[in-house]
Design a protein around this motif. Structure first.
Motif, mmCIF file in Angstrom:
data_model
loop_
_atom_site.group_PDB
_atom_site.id
_atom_site.type_symbol
_atom_site.label_atom_id
_atom_site.label_comp_id
_atom_site.label_asym_id
_atom_site.label_seq_id
_atom_site.Cartn_x
_atom_site.Cartn_y
_atom_site.Cartn_z
ATOM 1 N N ILE A 289 0.820 -1.204 0.000
ATOM 2 C CA ILE A 289 0.000 0.000 0.000
ATOM 3 C C ILE A 289 0.857 1.259 0.000
ATOM 4 N N ILE A 290 1.851 1.331 0.889
ATOM 5 C CA ILE A 290 2.614 2.574 1.028
ATOM 6 C C ILE A 290 4.018 2.485 0.447
ATOM 7 N N GLY A 291 4.463 1.268 0.103
ATOM 8 C CA GLY A 291 5.818 1.115 -0.438
ATOM 9 C C GLY A 291 6.846 1.094 0.670
ATOM 10 N N GLY B 231 5.357 -1.878 -8.866
ATOM 11 C CA GLY B 231 4.682 -0.827 -8.114
ATOM 12 C C GLY B 231 4.876 -0.969 -6.617
ATOM 13 N N GLY B 232 4.913 0.163 -5.926
ATOM 14 C CA GLY B 232 5.054 0.152 -4.476
ATOM 15 C C GLY B 232 6.385 -0.382 -3.996
ATOM 16 N N GLY B 233 7.393 -0.392 -4.878
ATOM 17 C CA GLY B 233 8.685 -0.948 -4.512
ATOM 18 C C GLY B 233 8.773 -2.452 -4.659
ATOM 19 N N ASN B 234 7.664 -3.091 -5.055
ATOM 20 C CA ASN B 234 7.647 -4.539 -5.230
ATOM 21 C C ASN B 234 8.218 -4.917 -6.593
ATOM 22 N N ILE B 235 8.854 -6.085 -6.653
ATOM 23 C CA ILE B 235 9.488 -6.518 -7.893
ATOM 24 C C ILE B 235 9.161 -7.978 -8.183
#
Length: 223
Positions: A12-14, A130-134
């Motif tokens: 949600i917030i990264g 997105g959100g720092g996810n990879i």
């Protein structure tokens, strides 16, 4: 209306990060750091193949600095990210950019990173979702699917009988439960990659024992 479920607050917030964008900066750092961890050292030469959105905005959004920071082992909140290009230059790392603005890559935020040090080479393809996810979709030509959001052990080894049993026996001895496992290889008897997602973050002792198994090239644990 369909309700979206999130795995963690970071969806949600990264993550804690140096900006400006979680997709173009934090995600890029994390992809680079996966390369750093698996390769095991800072390379002499790196080629970044940037696709679509990454290719179009990589300098404006700081993706170039983020990727270079990652391959040097920096975390997403490291204040030196902004100076990573200069730091890499001082370390003697040769960096090349392959800009592919109109490619047919399945995701717009895609990068393939090819690293080299003397005779040692490796490539990894990653996607910032997105959100720092990879997601990691390729390692050394092997098609994989890694979210890197759960504790993961990656083992590169020779494809010989008994390798899987030796690894799983060690994990069982340390009471480490396997959540998901994927094994792929180049050809019979050649190099293979074992990717194991586990439920425990306390894997350091088990990993050290796994490292003693013959015919392993390298072992990495991401928690």
């Amino acid at each position: 209306m369909k309700t979206q479920k999130f795995q963690s607050v970071f969806d949600i917030i990264g993550p804690v990060m140096i900006g400006p964008s979680s997709s173009h900066t934090a995600g890029a750092v994390r992809i680079g750091k996966v390369v750093h961890s698996i390769f095991g050292e800072i390379p002499d030469q790196v080629t970044f193949h940037l696709y679509n959105s990454f290719a179009k905005t990589y300098q404006g959004h700081g993706t170039d600095k983020a990727l270079v920071a990652g391959i040097m082992g920096m975390d997403t909140d490291n204040p030196n990210i902004k100076d990573s290009l200069e730091i890499a230059y001082k370390k003697g790392i040769k960096i090349y950019w392959d800009i592919l603005k109109d490619s047919n890559a399945p995701h717009p935020n895609t990068v393939k990173i090819s690293v080299k040090k003397q005779e040692k080479e490796m490539s990894i393809t990653g996607v910032s979702i997105g959100g720092g996810n990879i997601q990691v979709t390729e390692i050394n030509g092997f098609s994989v699917s890694l979210s890197m959001n759960t504790p993961t052990i990656i083992i590169v080894h020779q494809d010989i009988p008994g390798m899987i049993a030796q690894v799983t026996d060690i994990l069982s001895a340390y009471n480490i439960n396997i959540a998901q496992m994927n094994v792929t290889r180049e050809n019979a008897g050649e190099k293979a990659i074992m990717i194991i997602e586990v439920d425990s973050r306390d894997c350091q002792a088990a990993v050290k024992e796994i490292e003693t198994i013959p015919h392993l090239y390298n072992v990495n644990f991401f928690d």
